[in-house]
Design an enzyme around this catalytic site. Structure first.
Site, PDB file in Angstrom:
ATOM      1  N   CYS A  79       0.889  -0.655  -0.334  1.00  0.00           N
ATOM      2  CA  CYS A  79      -0.172   0.090  -0.538  1.00  0.00           C
ATOM      3  C   CYS A  79       0.209   1.354   0.053  1.00  0.00           C
ATOM      4  O   CYS A  79       1.262   1.332  -1.078  1.00  0.00           O
ATOM      5  CB  CYS A  79      -0.878  -0.251   1.536  1.00  0.00           C
ATOM      6  SG  CYS A  79      -2.875  -0.727   0.438  1.00  0.00           S
ATOM      7  N   HIS A 167      -3.746  -6.191   1.180  1.00  0.00           N
ATOM      8  CA  HIS A 167      -2.789  -6.414   2.503  1.00  0.00           C
ATOM      9  C   HIS A 167      -3.321  -7.557   1.695  1.00  0.00           C
ATOM     10  O   HIS A 167      -3.406  -8.247   2.497  1.00  0.00           O
ATOM     11  CB  HIS A 167      -3.866  -6.267   3.697  1.00  0.00           C
ATOM     12  CG  HIS A 167      -3.546  -4.370   3.758  1.00  0.00           C
ATOM     13  ND1 HIS A 167      -2.393  -3.735   4.360  1.00  0.00           N
ATOM     14  CD2 HIS A 167      -4.431  -3.211   2.727  1.00  0.00           C
ATOM     15  CE1 HIS A 167      -2.915  -2.371   3.898  1.00  0.00           C
ATOM     16  NE2 HIS A 167      -3.499  -1.048   3.357  1.00  0.00           N
ATOM     17  N   GLU A 169      -1.766  -9.433   4.736  1.00  0.00           N
ATOM     18  CA  GLU A 169      -1.801  -9.449   5.670  1.00  0.00           C
ATOM     19  C   GLU A 169      -2.358 -10.085   6.499  1.00  0.00           C
ATOM     20  O   GLU A 169      -2.635 -10.137   7.808  1.00  0.00           O
ATOM     21  CB  GLU A 169      -0.715  -9.047   6.617  1.00  0.00           C
ATOM     22  CG  GLU A 169      -1.536  -7.186   7.266  1.00  0.00           C
ATOM     23  CD  GLU A 169      -0.865  -6.329   5.837  1.00  0.00           C
ATOM     24  OE1 GLU A 169      -0.703  -7.113   4.952  1.00  0.00           O
ATOM     25  OE2 GLU A 169      -1.515  -5.620   5.652  1.00  0.00           O
TER      26      GLU A 169
END
Ligand code: XMP
Length: 516
Positions: A79, A167, A169
């Site tokens: 990001c 993302h 994660e």
């Protein structure tokens, strides 16, 4: 030192999550604020640039010399990290005109690129950004796109630099772990060898080296962190570790005796200090919550200081205790060096554990690189009993902050009885392990009841049970009505002084876990 990945944090709420995911791959990684760069020694195998609440278009946007990093290591920008690299390489980042938040699917995936090996077409990813990369320089190649975001992922040709605008994660990115594995293992070349057993082995060896024949003193609380830290230290230096367990009279029913016995059973060199009466005396007349915490903190230091002197007095002439052992864990460390600086403490307690400088001791913190669940795994590898590893968190000032208003020994007794019934029932019904934290709270109100033919005017206890992943947010647990009914009956029938039981159905936030 194990090989590692460095995550440079620009302040994203997800940074810790990236670290956890990398560690789940059995690769060690550390988070460092972008403005406090660590030593990039030969153990570093790759760098991840995190997301951020900032926009790269802001004048005060966080800056980092990514070219210097890129020249030495594989780099993955996530990001903000990806947008930063793009912008500083001649690309363009603009405010997004469409909503790029939530789930999306990768309709284009370049399977020839090592970052995206085994990521299926249509893989779901989690987007959360206000800016978007609108133009990329010549040497960039787009390696994944969604319907709305053309540059969902890029690679700088001929380099090991990558950027992703989603993302990996977050669990909503269904193949996020695969992507991180591709980066960490295949591109950075890390060996997945960072396991609990390996941690124990290297930490014990490092502690032996660091401490030699020195003596260490440490306060234990009965909680997971201090116990696991003590067992590690004990493996390294044996009887040179002197543990102290203070009973402030605000523990759960029989907890002092049981925990002390477990510690002795583990072979720890431990001294119990029964300081109940002294704490009760110092707390008499104190009803303000912060004041209670301060009184307890100060009284604890007095007790610890006295016990430490007693330990010192027993050592041979010329031998001095040099170290203070502490069970500090990684989130405490990250918090204190975070991008934004230590976050304002809401309650003074969250920093308990610190002992005063006058002791002139050096601090040894064997768990300060681990997250809570990792501490539990290390504890398991060390053979620490499951009943200690699975314990709910319990506040340092104990029942003092669960008795609203002034504390008296009688109120402590009543609350210990009620809490004991509650916790025992949670265990017997199998709910204990499904709950993050549970406890009973003694309320400073009395209400009317009937007992036989008589009216009673007695106290109320509230029961609280919350589910949480990290203690930062928490939801109340939907315990079955039948179980609540059984607990309430038992408490009212057996605990003299209580004639009413209520259940707390507030979430955190807006409520907190503890009532004060
Ligand atoms: P709150 O009430 O802020 O609690 O939602 C979050 C976590 O912190 C624990 N807690 C304390 N721990 N000393 C401690 O060591 C304290 O004074 C204290 N107050 C709250 C609480 O039990 C929960 O796990």
């Amino acid at each position: 030192m194990p090989e590692k990945i460095i995550i440079l944090d620009f302040g994203s709420q997800y940074t810790q999550l990236i670290a956890r995911r990398v560690r789940e791959l059995n690769v060690y990684c550390e988070i460092h604020p972008y403005n406090h760069l660590p030593d990039f020694d030969e153990t570093v195998k790759g760098v991840i640039l995190s997301g951020s609440p900032y926009s790269v278009r802001q004048d005060d946007a966080p800056q980092v010399d990514f070219r210097a990093l890129q020249a030495r290591f594989p780099v993955l920008g996530v990001c903000y990290g990806a947008q930063y690299i793009a912008q500083h390489s001649g690309g363009e980042v603009i405010a997004s005109t469409i909503r790029e938040y939530g789930r999306a699917n990768l309709h284009f995936v370049d399977h020839g690129n090592p970052l995206l090996a085994d990521i299926p077409i249509d893989s779901q990813v989690w987007m959360s950004h206000g800016d978007t990369i609108s133009a990329i320089p010549e040497e960039f190649e787009v390696i994944a796109s969604t319907d709305k975001v053309k540059v969902a992922a890029y690679h700088i040709k001929g380099s090991q630099t990558y950027g992703i605008q989603f993302h990996p994660e977050v669990t909503h990115s269904t193949d996020g772990t695969t992507l991180l594995k591709n980066f960490v293992i295949d591109i950075c070349g890390c060996t997945p060898s960072w396991t609990a057993d390996a941690f124990v082995e290297t930490t014990v060896a490092a502690l032996k080296e660091k401490l030699g024949n020195d003596h260490v003193i440490m306060a234990l609380s009965g909680g997971v962190d201090s116990t696991v830290a003590a067992v590690l230290l004990h493996q390294a230096i044996g009887k040179n570790l002197h543990c102290i367990f203070v009973d402030h009279g605000l523990l759960r029913k029989n907890e002092y005796e049981q925990v002390l016995e477990s510690y002795q059973h583990m072979g720890l060199n431990i001294k119990g200090v029964n300081a109940k009466e002294r704490f009760y005396q110092k707390l008499a007349g104190v009803s303000e919550p912060e004041q209670k915490r301060k009184v307890i903190g100060a009284a604890f230091i007095d007790e610890f200081d006295e016990a430490a002197h007693a330990v010192q007095a027993e050592l041979p002439e010329g031998v001095e205790v040099k170290w203070l052992g502490q069970g500090t864990i990684y989130p405490d460390v990250i918090e204190s060096i975070s991008v934004k600086g230590p976050s304002a403490t809401i309650k003074s307690h969250h920093n308990v554990g610190g002992l005063p400088d006058f002791m002139k001791l050096k601090v040894v913190e064997p768990l300060n690189t681990l997250f809570k669940d990792e501490v539990r795994r290390v504890g398991k590898a060390l053979g620490v009993a499951p009943n200690i590893l699975g314990r709910h968190p319990f506040p340092g000032p104990g029942l003092a902050i669960r008795i609203l208003g002034e504390i008296t020994p009688e109120k402590v007794r009543i609350l210990q009885e009620a809490d004991d019934i509650y916790i025992r029932n949670l265990r017997e019904s199998g709910w204990y392990d499904q709950v993050w934290q549970a406890g009973a709270i003694f309320l400073p109100v009395q209400s009317v009841g009937v007992m036989g033919d008589e009216r009673t005017y007695e106290h109320v206890v509230a029961l609280r049970a919350v589910g949480s992943l990290d203690g930062m947010t928490a939801d109340w647990v939907h315990l079955p009505y039948d179980l609540l009914a059984k607990i309430s009956n038992e408490i009212i029938n057996h605990v003299k002084g209580i004639n009413r039981v209520v259940y707390d159905i507030s979430s955190k936030p807006p409520a907190t876990i503890e009532w004060e």
